[in-house]
Design a protein around this motif. Structure first.
Motif, PDB file in Angstrom:
ATOM      1  N   HIS A  24      17.741 -39.935 -10.053  1.00 44.02           N
ATOM      2  CA  HIS A  24      17.994 -38.525  -9.744  1.00 44.02           C
ATOM      3  C   HIS A  24      17.839 -37.666 -11.003  1.00 44.02           C
ATOM      4  O   HIS A  24      17.217 -36.602 -10.968  1.00 44.02           O
ATOM      5  CB  HIS A  24      19.390 -38.349  -9.147  1.00 44.02           C
ATOM      6  N   LEU A  25      18.411 -38.125 -12.117  1.00 45.39           N
ATOM      7  CA  LEU A  25      18.279 -37.377 -13.374  1.00 45.39           C
ATOM      8  C   LEU A  25      16.814 -37.275 -13.787  1.00 45.39           C
ATOM      9  O   LEU A  25      16.399 -36.279 -14.387  1.00 45.39           O
ATOM     10  CB  LEU A  25      19.105 -38.039 -14.483  1.00 45.39           C
ATOM     11  N   SER A  29      16.308 -32.083 -12.041  1.00 48.19           N
ATOM     12  CA  SER A  29      16.965 -31.016 -11.277  1.00 48.19           C
ATOM     13  C   SER A  29      18.259 -30.546 -11.945  1.00 48.19           C
ATOM     14  O   SER A  29      18.660 -29.394 -11.754  1.00 48.19           O
ATOM     15  CB  SER A  29      17.234 -31.472  -9.842  1.00 48.19           C
ATOM     16  N   TYR A  30      18.884 -31.399 -12.734  1.00 45.47           N
ATOM     17  CA  TYR A  30      20.122 -31.011 -13.430  1.00 45.47           C
ATOM     18  C   TYR A  30      19.883 -29.849 -14.397  1.00 45.47           C
ATOM     19  O   TYR A  30      20.810 -29.097 -14.718  1.00 45.47           O
ATOM     20  CB  TYR A  30      20.740 -32.201 -14.169  1.00 45.47           C
ATOM     21  N   GLU A  33      20.666 -26.360 -13.132  1.00 49.54           N
ATOM     22  CA  GLU A  33      22.102 -26.094 -13.034  1.00 49.54           C
ATOM     23  C   GLU A  33      22.778 -26.068 -14.410  1.00 49.54           C
ATOM     24  O   GLU A  33      23.987 -25.932 -14.484  1.00 49.54           O
ATOM     25  CB  GLU A  33      22.760 -27.175 -12.176  1.00 49.54           C
ATOM     26  N   LYS A  35      23.338 -28.518 -16.307  1.00 57.03           N
ATOM     27  CA  LYS A  35      24.243 -29.662 -16.407  1.00 57.03           C
ATOM     28  C   LYS A  35      23.870 -30.497 -17.627  1.00 57.03           C
ATOM     29  O   LYS A  35      22.734 -30.489 -18.083  1.00 57.03           O
ATOM     30  CB  LYS A  35      24.156 -30.530 -15.154  1.00 57.03           C
ATOM     31  N   VAL A  37      24.100 -34.409 -19.659  1.00 53.19           N
ATOM     32  CA  VAL A  37      24.105 -35.853 -19.440  1.00 53.19           C
ATOM     33  C   VAL A  37      24.712 -36.478 -20.687  1.00 53.19           C
ATOM     34  O   VAL A  37      24.277 -36.190 -21.809  1.00 53.19           O
ATOM     35  CB  VAL A  37      22.675 -36.403 -19.208  1.00 53.19           C
ATOM     36  N   SER A 129      21.044 -27.146 -20.877  1.00 52.60           N
ATOM     37  CA  SER A 129      21.519 -28.531 -20.847  1.00 52.60           C
ATOM     38  C   SER A 129      21.454 -29.238 -22.194  1.00 52.60           C
ATOM     39  O   SER A 129      20.624 -28.926 -23.044  1.00 52.60           O
ATOM     40  CB  SER A 129      20.693 -29.333 -19.837  1.00 52.60           C
ATOM     41  N   HIS A 161      30.324 -29.736 -16.670  1.00 53.55           N
ATOM     42  CA  HIS A 161      29.183 -29.860 -15.753  1.00 53.55           C
ATOM     43  C   HIS A 161      28.305 -30.983 -16.304  1.00 53.55           C
ATOM     44  O   HIS A 161      27.311 -30.720 -16.980  1.00 53.55           O
ATOM     45  CB  HIS A 161      28.363 -28.567 -15.708  1.00 53.55           C
ATOM     46  N   ASP A 163      26.951 -35.384 -15.988  1.00 53.26           N
ATOM     47  CA  ASP A 163      26.946 -36.755 -15.490  1.00 53.26           C
ATOM     48  C   ASP A 163      27.178 -37.634 -16.706  1.00 53.26           C
ATOM     49  O   ASP A 163      26.482 -37.493 -17.721  1.00 53.26           O
ATOM     50  CB  ASP A 163      25.598 -37.098 -14.843  1.00 53.26           C
TER      51      ASP A 163
END
Length: 185
Positions: A24-25, A29-30, A33, A35, A37, A129, A161, A163
């Motif tokens: 997914h990462l 797409s993060y 947002e 976000k 990691v 990010s 925010h 993962d």
């Protein structure tokens, strides 16, 4: 550093790694947002490999990406600060969708360096990010930054925010090497 792709990551050596989350990462797409990691684990468990692989995926989808070690980022900010251009540099770095900060915790920061690093994290909070790699759990970041308050505020912003992937095990680089023991008489 060298080119490392997600496709080349050895999941056999890191069976606990969440393949679904990593895939997914890999879609990047993060980044839309803002976000973060966070990759935590002992040396040689694949943190830098995954960070580079995610950075390459992001670049291939049109995102601007920069990579450096935590010490490299601090040096860059110290140079900008000494020229009176820190705000300009932080603003310029916000134009990058992704900054990769490798090796947080390998070398402790003095107070000024910790403050500069905190400013980098704060300037990107909810705006752009970060990928951070560290060999230390969050509970030990106070040792790295020399101030539990700064470390706590930084962790708060970074994980709000994010993962977080915790990698475990022994060094992939040392696989197959026998431990040498020396005895003295």
């Amino acid at each position: 550093p060298g080119i490392k792709t997600l496709e080349e990551f050895n999941f056999e050596h890191q069976p606990g790694a969440d393949r679904t989350l990593i895939a997914h990462l890999g879609t990047s797409s993060y980044l839309q947002e803002a976000k973060n990691v966070i990759l935590l684990g002992p040396p040689g468990t694949g943190k830098t490999h995954l960070a580079i692989g995610l950075g390459i995926k992001a670049a291939k989808t049109g995102h601007r990406v920069l990579f450096d070690t935590a010490n490299g980022w601090v040096t860059r900010l110290q140079e900008a600060h000494s020229r009176g251009k820190l705000a300009t540099e932080l603003s310029r770095l916000r134009r990058y969708s992704l900054l990769i900060v490798d090796e947080v915790g390998y070398v402790p920061f003095d107070q000024d360096a910790a403050n500069l690093f905190f400013q980098l994290v704060s300037s990107r909070y909810e705006y752009a990010s970060l990928i951070l790699t560290s060999n230390l759990p969050f509970g030990r970041w106070g040792d790295v930054f020399g101030d539990p308050t700064i470390a706590s505020a930084m962790i708060d912003r970074v994980v709000h925010h994010a993962d977080v992937l915790s990698l475990k095990g022994t060094s992939y680089r040392l696989r197959g090497h026998k431990t040498l023991t020396t005895t003295t008489n």
